[in-house]
Design a protein around this motif. Structure first.
Motif, short mmCIF file in Angstrom:
data_model
loop_
_atom_site.label_atom_id
_atom_site.label_comp_id
_atom_site.label_asym_id
_atom_site.label_seq_id
_atom_site.Cartn_x
_atom_site.Cartn_y
_atom_site.Cartn_z
N HIS A 44 0.86 -1.20 0.00
CA HIS A 44 0.00 0.00 0.00
C HIS A 44 0.89 1.23 0.00
O HIS A 44 2.11 1.14 0.21
N ALA A 45 0.25 2.37 -0.22
CA ALA A 45 0.94 3.66 -0.13
C ALA A 45 -0.01 4.65 0.50
O ALA A 45 -1.23 4.45 0.50
N HIS A 46 0.56 5.70 1.07
CA HIS A 46 -0.24 6.79 1.62
C HIS A 46 -0.04 8.01 0.71
O HIS A 46 1.02 8.63 0.74
N PRO A 47 -1.05 8.32 -0.08
CA PRO A 47 -0.87 9.36 -1.10
C PRO A 47 -0.60 10.75 -0.54
O PRO A 47 0.00 11.58 -1.23
N ASP A 48 -1.02 10.98 0.72
CA ASP A 48 -0.98 12.35 1.24
C ASP A 48 0.00 12.59 2.37
O ASP A 48 0.10 13.72 2.86
N THR A 49 0.69 11.56 2.79
CA THR A 49 1.55 11.78 3.96
C THR A 49 2.71 10.80 4.03
O THR A 49 2.60 9.65 3.60
N ASP A 50 3.81 11.28 4.61
CA ASP A 50 4.89 10.39 5.04
C ASP A 50 4.43 9.62 6.28
O ASP A 50 3.44 10.00 6.93
N GLU A 51 5.17 8.58 6.61
CA GLU A 51 4.82 7.74 7.76
C GLU A 51 6.11 7.22 8.38
O GLU A 51 7.01 6.79 7.67
N THR A 52 6.18 7.24 9.71
CA THR A 52 7.38 6.80 10.41
C THR A 52 7.16 5.48 11.13
O THR A 52 6.17 5.31 11.84
N PHE A 53 8.09 4.55 10.92
CA PHE A 53 8.13 3.26 11.63
C PHE A 53 9.37 3.26 12.52
O PHE A 53 10.49 3.40 12.02
N PHE A 54 9.17 3.06 13.81
CA PHE A 54 10.28 3.01 14.76
C PHE A 54 10.24 1.66 15.48
O PHE A 54 9.23 1.32 16.09
N PHE A 76 14.79 3.38 12.71
CA PHE A 76 13.50 3.84 12.20
C PHE A 76 13.65 4.26 10.75
O PHE A 76 14.76 4.38 10.22
N VAL A 77 12.49 4.43 10.11
CA VAL A 77 12.50 4.88 8.72
C VAL A 77 11.27 5.74 8.48
O VAL A 77 10.21 5.50 9.07
N VAL A 78 11.44 6.73 7.65
CA VAL A 78 10.31 7.53 7.20
C VAL A 78 9.99 7.11 5.77
O VAL A 78 10.82 7.27 4.86
N ILE A 79 8.81 6.54 5.58
CA ILE A 79 8.38 6.17 4.23
C ILE A 79 7.70 7.39 3.62
O ILE A 79 6.69 7.88 4.13
N PRO A 80 8.26 7.89 2.51
CA PRO A 80 7.68 9.11 1.92
C PRO A 80 6.28 8.85 1.35
O PRO A 80 5.96 7.73 0.94
N LYS A 81 5.49 9.89 1.33
CA LYS A 81 4.14 9.75 0.77
C LYS A 81 4.21 9.25 -0.67
O LYS A 81 5.12 9.61 -1.42
N GLY A 82 3.26 8.39 -0.98
CA GLY A 82 3.18 7.88 -2.34
C GLY A 82 4.05 6.69 -2.63
O GLY A 82 3.92 6.08 -3.71
N ILE A 83 4.96 6.34 -1.72
CA ILE A 83 5.87 5.21 -1.96
C ILE A 83 5.21 3.90 -1.48
O ILE A 83 4.86 3.75 -0.31
N GLU A 84 5.06 2.96 -2.40
CA GLU A 84 4.48 1.68 -2.03
C GLU A 84 5.41 0.91 -1.09
O GLU A 84 6.62 0.87 -1.32
N HIS A 85 4.81 0.32 -0.08
CA HIS A 85 5.61 -0.44 0.88
C HIS A 85 4.79 -1.59 1.44
O HIS A 85 3.56 -1.54 1.46
N LYS A 86 5.50 -2.62 1.90
CA LYS A 86 4.85 -3.80 2.47
C LYS A 86 5.64 -4.23 3.69
O LYS A 86 6.68 -4.88 3.59
N PRO A 87 5.15 -3.86 4.89
CA PRO A 87 5.86 -4.22 6.13
C PRO A 87 5.63 -5.68 6.49
O PRO A 87 4.54 -6.23 6.29
N LYS A 88 6.64 -6.28 7.07
CA LYS A 88 6.56 -7.68 7.53
C LYS A 88 7.43 -7.82 8.78
O LYS A 88 8.64 -7.51 8.73
N SER A 89 6.80 -8.25 9.86
CA SER A 89 7.59 -8.46 11.07
C SER A 89 8.26 -9.83 11.01
O SER A 89 7.74 -10.76 10.39
N ILE A 90 9.42 -9.92 11.68
CA ILE A 90 10.09 -11.21 11.83
C ILE A 90 9.69 -11.71 13.23
O ILE A 90 10.25 -11.30 14.23
N GLY A 91 8.72 -12.59 13.28
CA GLY A 91 8.10 -12.89 14.58
C GLY A 91 7.36 -11.65 15.06
O GLY A 91 6.81 -10.89 14.25
N GLU A 92 7.35 -11.45 16.37
CA GLU A 92 6.70 -10.23 16.87
C GLU A 92 7.68 -9.07 16.87
O GLU A 92 8.83 -9.21 17.28
N CYS A 93 7.20 -7.94 16.43
CA CYS A 93 8.00 -6.71 16.43
C CYS A 93 7.19 -5.61 17.11
O CYS A 93 6.05 -5.35 16.73
N LYS A 94 7.79 -5.00 18.12
CA LYS A 94 7.13 -3.87 18.79
C LYS A 94 7.50 -2.58 18.09
O LYS A 94 8.69 -2.24 17.99
#
Lengths: 121, 121
Positions: A44-54, A76-94
């Protein structure tokens, strides 16, 4: 006076389920959300906003169309708006997510995993 | 593709001075800044924005007019816009600040400690 210290450890200790988001703080129109992620998410992508994963604990992979990002504790990483991404945890990730209130977890993709709840802890 | 993982540990290892801010990431119009704080700061407020303090290592006190907040590792607080506050580290404290680009460290107070540099690492 409603200003109070937020303890990540205390907040995580209150989360008994995986893959649900819990809001722990707001800065202007942005939410800080926690999740005990244990799944492979969808493209998925977020057309209108960046998003931060920490990453607070565990490991996270975020596939982009061009490469795969690998994050461990204190990354952490900031995924820029409009960039398609697919997060996947390795086991459980907080994780801490930082994004504008109202940002849909599935962005432009929609589907069954869309979660519009706004639950504070 | 400029999307890349940011390691807090690696970024902090590049900071050789105390009390100077280093920008490590941008999310929309917000900066993530690191600082190895070792000082008592001045009373000030940010009239136009909330501001987030996240403690990575050490201890931080933030005096408000009504009470004093005490933060340790993995604690954070969002100081609402307009609220006067005076941060003070207990020895050195490694911090992440999250705030809109252009936010002045001294807010509405001004003075000699005002730091308008925008240095990325």
């Amino acid at each position: 006076m409603s200003v109070s210290v937020v303890s990540l450890n205390e907040k995580f200790s209150k989360i008994n389920v995986q893959n649900e988001y819990r809001i722990i703080a707001q800065m202007n129109n942005y939410y800080f959300k926690l999740v005990r992620m244990n799944r492979e998410f969808i493209w998925h992508a977020h057309p209108d906003t960046d998003e931060t994963f920490f990453v607070v604990e565990g490991e996270l992979e975020i596939a982009l169309r061009a490469k795969t990002l690998r994050l461990k504790k204190d990354d952490f990483v900031v995924i820029p708006k409009g960039i398609e991404h697919k997060p996947k945890s390795i086991g459980e990730c907080k994780l801490i997510l930082i994004e504008p209130a109202g940002t849909l977890n599935t962005g432009n993709a929609g589907g069954d995993l869309t979660d519009t709840r706004e639950e504070w802890i």
